[in-house]
Write an enzyme that holds these catalytic residues in place. Structure first.
Site, PDB file in Angstrom:
ATOM      1  N   GLY A  54       0.798  -1.174   0.091  1.00  0.00           N
ATOM      2  CA  GLY A  54      -0.103   0.105   0.072  1.00  0.00           C
ATOM      3  C   GLY A  54       0.781   1.184   0.104  1.00  0.00           C
ATOM      4  O   GLY A  54       1.965   1.190   0.322  1.00  0.00           O
ATOM      5  N   PHE A  58       3.569   9.590   3.184  1.00  0.00           N
ATOM      6  CA  PHE A  58       4.712   9.593   3.167  1.00  0.00           C
ATOM      7  C   PHE A  58       5.589   8.450   2.728  1.00  0.00           C
ATOM      8  O   PHE A  58       6.665   8.643   2.831  1.00  0.00           O
ATOM      9  CB  PHE A  58       5.215   9.935   4.641  1.00  0.00           C
ATOM     10  CG  PHE A  58       4.662  11.235   5.325  1.00  0.00           C
ATOM     11  CD1 PHE A  58       4.467  12.429   4.674  1.00  0.00           C
ATOM     12  CD2 PHE A  58       4.665  11.274   6.670  1.00  0.00           C
ATOM     13  CE1 PHE A  58       4.217  13.689   4.949  1.00  0.00           C
ATOM     14  CE2 PHE A  58       3.987  12.592   7.246  1.00  0.00           C
ATOM     15  CZ  PHE A  58       3.768  13.663   6.314  1.00  0.00           C
ATOM     16  N   ALA A  61       4.770   0.688   1.073  1.00  0.00           N
ATOM     17  CA  ALA A  61       4.873  -0.510   2.063  1.00  0.00           C
ATOM     18  C   ALA A  61       5.108  -1.549   1.137  1.00  0.00           C
ATOM     19  O   ALA A  61       4.159  -1.731   0.484  1.00  0.00           O
ATOM     20  CB  ALA A  61       4.038  -0.511   3.215  1.00  0.00           C
ATOM     21  N   ASP A 188      -2.507   9.248  16.098  1.00  0.00           N
ATOM     22  CA  ASP A 188      -3.114   8.883  14.930  1.00  0.00           C
ATOM     23  C   ASP A 188      -3.847   7.330  15.303  1.00  0.00           C
ATOM     24  O   ASP A 188      -3.648   6.400  14.408  1.00  0.00           O
ATOM     25  CB  ASP A 188      -2.245   8.587  13.658  1.00  0.00           C
ATOM     26  CG  ASP A 188      -2.895   8.678  12.371  1.00  0.00           C
ATOM     27  OD1 ASP A 188      -4.132   8.986  12.217  1.00  0.00           O
ATOM     28  OD2 ASP A 188      -2.215   8.217  11.384  1.00  0.00           O
TER      29      ASP A 188
END
Length: 466
Positions: A54, A58, A61, A188
């Protein structure tokens, strides 16, 4: 064997090397290069990316294998790859966040079993085949959690039961307790950042937004960078103000609401009245859990629980008090050290009315109002109308305060029917009069339901516009 090129924008990132199917060659080969762009494929001579997992704000992966381990251990390789054309300042902030994730994982991942471990962090400097200029890439290698994040699980299985939500709340509170005790704030918390592995253990992921605790309630000048997930973050974080452990606790509460209702936080927040209206979207929730979530969702950080330990204590207390309930989830008190009793919980806002409730109450009020006013008028003339209006006003008040629920309305309806039968039997009212009252009640009920539906529709339209 297939190796994936990690250069952003590579036209043909898939590379197949049949010679690497031989384990001995796979372990000893020095390097392989992308047949399309010339990018080194075996990262730092060790990690072999095979699948794109994905992309985020930033970076990207990749699923990879570590050829320096006997079992070719699977791992996750994250590449710093910011989206858009960032200016120098924004790029520096983004790179700092990426490096911070590596530092936090190295520190915390090795100390807590529900935080992924860091395996490596390294730069890669190569020449661009077109511009011939040097390009620098940063990579982070971490433990692979083989499972499913809660956002995906919610889409697959539907809303979580209360005991399942309590399990998530309890497990992530324990992780947050550890994180906060180590002077960090995650910033987050959301379903996509909580992973359940195949053994059922929950992990907290994505530490790229982690902030070291440099601000306290007495030092509000220390501001937070504007990083948050819309809907899950509390007001102070969206405003770029200082963040606290209570900031993470708010986000965890919104995560629980999302799992409990299947709706996004934006759908559960009544912006017109500036309050949460989540209880109208669940069929049943225990008072203990509702009180905890409502306090965690208060707008001011000082009004919420101040630590994960306080929430764990409140959760344990509510489960102990409600041990006879079918929604009980066992929580081991021995897992937590003795914790001072938390401050009194603020009063829980009244549960809002669902659309079905509004229609039921409107129909009941119209039916009872017509029968009472017309019936009393036939006996007492003008004073009967006044008395009927007073009684109906009282019924409306009791409904609005939730003192009368749908079961009570049914009982009141039975009493009304018995009174009409009594009047009919003993001749106080004739058959035509009783029929007129019933028909008038039904017409009034239908009319009030129609008016309520119209105003509800107008309210929704205005809310969507404003």
């Amino acid at each position: 064997m297939e190796i994936l090129c990690t250069r952003p924008g590579c036209s043909h990132p898939q590379n197949n090397f049949s010679d690497l199917d031989d384990p001995s060659k796979l372990k000893t080969v020095q390097q392989k290069y992308c047949t399309s762009c010339g990018m080194p494929l075996i990262l730092t001579g060790r990690y072999l990316p095979s699948k794109l997992l994905g992309k985020g704000g930033f970076g990207a992966a990749f699923l990879a294998q570590d050829r320096f381990t006997p079992t070719m251990r699977l791992c996750v390789v994250k590449q710093f790859q910011p989206e858009g054309n960032l200016n120098a300042q924004s790029l520096a902030i983004a790179q700092d966040l990426f490096e911070r994730e590596a530092v936090i994982l190295e520190d915390l991942g090795s100390k807590h079993p529900q935080i992924p471990q860091l395996y490596a962090f390294f730069p890669l400097v190569i020449s661009n085949p077109i511009t011939q200029e040097e390009e620098q890439f940063f990579y982070l290698v971490q433990e692979l959690i083989d499972g499913e994040d809660l956002e995906t699980e919610l889409k697959r299985k539907g809303i979580f039961l209360e005991n399942e939500v309590i399990e998530v709340l309890h497990e992530i509170l324990l992780v947050l307790q550890f994180i906060h005790d180590n002077n960090c704030i995650h910033r987050d918390i959301k379903p996509s950042n909580i992973m359940r592995d195949k053994q059922g253990r929950l992990y907290l992921l994505d530490f790229g937004a982690v902030k070291q605790v440099t601000a306290t309630a007495g030092n509000p000048q220390k501001r937070s960078t504007g990083i948050y997930s819309m809907g899950f973050a509390p007001p102070e974080q969206m405003q770029g103000s200082a963040v606290y452990p209570a900031t993470d606790l708010y986000a965890l509460a919104t995560t629980c609401l999302n799992l409990l209702t299947g709706k996004s936080p934006e759908e559960l927040y009544d912006s017109y009245n500036n309050r949460w209206n989540w209880q109208a979207h669940v069929t049943q929730v225990s008072e203990g859990l509702a009180n905890i979530l409502d306090r965690l969702l208060l707008p001011s950080p000082s009004e919420r629980y101040q630590s994960a330990s306080e929430v764990l204590q409140a959760l344990h207390s509510s489960q102990t008090q409600g041990s006879s309930s079918s929604t009980k989830t066992s929580i081991q008190a021995s897992a937590n050290p003795p914790i001072p009793s938390p401050a009194p919980i603020s009063p829980t806002p009244k549960k809002g009315f669902s659309s079905v409730d509004l229609l039921i109450y409107s129909g009941f009020t119209g039916f009872e109002g017509a029968i009472l006013i017309l019936g009393l008028k036939s006996f007492l003339a003008a004073p009967g109308i006044i008395i009927g209006c007073i009684i109906i006003t009282g019924l409306i008040y009791l409904q609005s305060r939730r003192i009368l629920d749908k079961k009570d309305l049914f009982i009141v309806g039975i009493i009304t029917a018995l009174l009409l039968i009594f009047c009919l039997i003993f001749g106080a009212l004739g058959f035509e009069s009783v029929s007129f009252l019933l028909i008038s009640g039904l017409v009034a009920a239908a009319g009030l339901i129609a008016i309520t539906s119209l105003f509800k529709l107008i309210y929704q339209l205005l809310s969507s516009v404003l």
